[in-house]
Scaffold this motif. Structure first.
Motif, PDB file in Angstrom:
ATOM      1  N   UNK A 195       0.973  -1.117   0.000  1.00  0.00           N
ATOM      2  CA  UNK A 195      -0.013   0.145  -0.141  1.00  0.00           C
ATOM      3  C   UNK A 195       0.781   1.234   0.289  1.00  0.00           C
ATOM      4  N   UNK A 196       1.754   1.348   0.438  1.00  0.00           N
ATOM      5  CA  UNK A 196       2.903   2.621   0.439  1.00  0.00           C
ATOM      6  C   UNK A 196       3.245   2.629  -1.122  1.00  0.00           C
ATOM      7  N   UNK A 197       3.207   1.522  -2.090  1.00  0.00           N
ATOM      8  CA  UNK A 197       3.594   1.577  -3.389  1.00  0.00           C
ATOM      9  C   UNK A 197       2.570   2.134  -4.193  1.00  0.00           C
ATOM     10  N   UNK A 198       1.672   1.227  -3.811  1.00  0.00           N
ATOM     11  CA  UNK A 198      -0.403   1.959  -4.375  1.00  0.00           C
ATOM     12  C   UNK A 198      -0.766   2.219  -3.211  1.00  0.00           C
ATOM     13  N   UNK A 199      -1.135   3.890  -2.712  1.00  0.00           N
ATOM     14  CA  UNK A 199      -2.459   4.143  -1.752  1.00  0.00           C
ATOM     15  C   UNK A 199      -3.177   4.645  -2.070  1.00  0.00           C
ATOM     16  N   UNK A 200      -3.777   4.574  -3.791  1.00  0.00           N
ATOM     17  CA  UNK A 200      -4.722   4.481  -4.195  1.00  0.00           C
ATOM     18  C   UNK A 200      -6.240   3.474  -3.581  1.00  0.00           C
ATOM     19  N   UNK A 201      -5.736   2.675  -3.248  1.00  0.00           N
ATOM     20  CA  UNK A 201      -6.308   0.629  -2.800  1.00  0.00           C
ATOM     21  C   UNK A 201      -7.611   1.731  -2.136  1.00  0.00           C
ATOM     22  N   UNK A 202      -9.105   1.576  -2.249  1.00  0.00           N
ATOM     23  CA  UNK A 202      -9.688   1.264  -0.253  1.00  0.00           C
ATOM     24  C   UNK A 202      -9.542   0.105   0.167  1.00  0.00           C
ATOM     25  N   UNK A 203     -10.222  -0.011   1.611  1.00  0.00           N
ATOM     26  CA  UNK A 203      -8.871  -1.379   2.047  1.00  0.00           C
ATOM     27  C   UNK A 203     -10.563  -1.493   3.221  1.00  0.00           C
ATOM     28  N   UNK A 204     -10.397  -2.804   3.167  1.00  0.00           N
ATOM     29  CA  UNK A 204     -11.401  -3.749   4.119  1.00  0.00           C
ATOM     30  C   UNK A 204     -10.940  -5.097   5.327  1.00  0.00           C
ATOM     31  N   UNK A 205     -11.373  -4.459   6.372  1.00  0.00           N
ATOM     32  CA  UNK A 205     -10.968  -5.827   6.791  1.00  0.00           C
ATOM     33  C   UNK A 205     -12.062  -6.128   7.283  1.00  0.00           C
ATOM     34  N   UNK A 206     -11.660  -7.858   7.246  1.00  0.00           N
ATOM     35  CA  UNK A 206     -13.488  -8.565   8.342  1.00  0.00           C
ATOM     36  C   UNK A 206     -12.447  -9.724   9.436  1.00  0.00           C
ATOM     37  N   UNK A 207     -12.856  -8.969  10.468  1.00  0.00           N
ATOM     38  CA  UNK A 207     -12.465 -10.151  11.766  1.00  0.00           C
ATOM     39  C   UNK A 207     -13.636 -10.597  12.743  1.00  0.00           C
ATOM     40  N   UNK A 208     -13.199 -11.471  13.310  1.00  0.00           N
ATOM     41  CA  UNK A 208     -13.931 -11.429  14.509  1.00  0.00           C
ATOM     42  C   UNK A 208     -14.549 -10.284  15.578  1.00  0.00           C
ATOM     43  N   UNK A 209     -15.323 -10.698  16.334  1.00  0.00           N
ATOM     44  CA  UNK A 209     -15.458  -9.635  17.366  1.00  0.00           C
ATOM     45  C   UNK A 209     -14.213  -8.947  18.563  1.00  0.00           C
ATOM     46  N   UNK A 210     -13.714 -10.331  18.346  1.00  0.00           N
ATOM     47  CA  UNK A 210     -12.685 -10.489  19.465  1.00  0.00           C
ATOM     48  C   UNK A 210     -11.384 -10.703  19.229  1.00  0.00           C
ATOM     49  N   UNK A 211     -11.212  -9.563  17.802  1.00  0.00           N
ATOM     50  CA  UNK A 211      -9.949  -9.133  17.368  1.00  0.00           C
ATOM     51  C   UNK A 211      -9.908  -8.214  17.301  1.00  0.00           C
ATOM     52  N   UNK A 212     -11.162  -7.111  17.798  1.00  0.00           N
ATOM     53  CA  UNK A 212     -11.241  -5.203  17.959  1.00  0.00           C
ATOM     54  C   UNK A 212     -10.777  -5.422  19.156  1.00  0.00           C
ATOM     55  N   UNK A 213     -10.344  -4.583  19.142  1.00  0.00           N
ATOM     56  CA  UNK A 213      -9.238  -4.090  20.441  1.00  0.00           C
ATOM     57  C   UNK A 213      -9.725  -2.376  20.811  1.00  0.00           C
ATOM     58  N   UNK A 214     -10.132  -1.875  22.135  1.00  0.00           N
ATOM     59  CA  UNK A 214      -9.877  -0.436  22.215  1.00  0.00           C
ATOM     60  C   UNK A 214      -9.465   0.377  21.018  1.00  0.00           C
ATOM     61  N   UNK A 215      -7.485   0.192  21.297  1.00  0.00           N
ATOM     62  CA  UNK A 215      -7.023   1.045  20.885  1.00  0.00           C
ATOM     63  C   UNK A 215      -5.451   0.477  20.490  1.00  0.00           C
ATOM     64  N   UNK A 216      -5.137   0.360  19.367  1.00  0.00           N
ATOM     65  CA  UNK A 216      -3.378  -0.269  18.923  1.00  0.00           C
ATOM     66  C   UNK A 216      -2.741   0.743  18.565  1.00  0.00           C
ATOM     67  N   UNK A 217      -1.170   0.714  18.986  1.00  0.00           N
ATOM     68  CA  UNK A 217       0.474   1.312  18.933  1.00  0.00           C
ATOM     69  C   UNK A 217       0.490   1.201  17.594  1.00  0.00           C
ATOM     70  N   UNK A 218       0.400   2.175  16.706  1.00  0.00           N
ATOM     71  CA  UNK A 218       1.234   1.716  15.209  1.00  0.00           C
ATOM     72  C   UNK A 218       2.006   2.284  15.169  1.00  0.00           C
TER      73      UNK A 218
END
Length: 184
Positions: free
Chosen positions: A141-164
């Motif tokens: 994505x750094x080389x091709x930045x114009x792509x829209x993105x979607x992620x699919x996951x299970x509820x337990x994969x959602x966390x309050x905050x991730x450091x980046x």
């Protein structure tokens, strides 16, 4: 919580899922994915083939083809990842890290606005993600930045905050469903 701790915790929860839970959640996620605006607008889907307890994406990608979209999935070439157009999901074999990928080395996909389906271990509501550690999607994505993105996951994969990190690229939309324990 450190990234390594989050990865270990999510991996443990994924390993505890039954096949029935994975299939049920994947069907629900497939329905939600096909209803999302980014999917409906896309002419091409850059998906991925599921590995271990990941969301089962194959039926979603087959539906995309039936919906008239082109589908490509990743193949790793050394430190590089390219998306290869795929119409026959039987033409795959274990590749990098034993993850299924196309047997053929081409044709390489070339849609700069294709919707990219992002795998990952953990996500937050702002679209930040923790991947599997290879950095392939962030590099792509750094080389091709114009792509829209979607992620699919299970509820337990959602966390309050991730450091980046500065090189981390957030996902445009995260879709998740809660998984329920199997009744005995």
């Amino acid at each position: 919580m450190e990234k390594s701790d989050i990865r270990a915790m999510i991996r443990q929860k994924k390993r505890a899922m039954t096949d029935a839970q994975i299939e049920k959640a994947s069907r629900e996620l497939g329905h939600l994915f096909c209803q999302c605006k980014l999917y409906q607008q896309a002419q091409t889907i850059y998906g991925y083939l599921p590995y271990n307890q990941e969301v089962r994406t194959t039926a979603m990608l087959e539906q995309a083809i039936r919906d008239g979209k082109r589908v490509a999935v990743p193949k790793v070439f050394g430190d590089d990842m390219k998306f290869i157009y795929l119409e026959d999901f039987c033409q795959v074999a274990p590749g990098y890290a034993k993850i299924p990928e196309p047997i053929a080395d081409g044709p390489v996909a070339g849609d700069p606005t294709a919707l990219v389906l992002m795998p990952g271990l953990a996500f937050d509501a702002q679209g930040h993600r923790i991947g599997y550690g290879g950095g392939f999607y962030d590099k792509f994505l750094a080389h091709e930045p114009n792509h829209p993105t979607v992620a699919l996951c299970y509820g337990f994969q959602m966390v309050a905050h991730l450091e980046t990190e500065p090189f981390d690229i957030p996902v445009d939309q995260v879709i998740w469903v809660d998984t329920e324990p199997e009744e005995s």
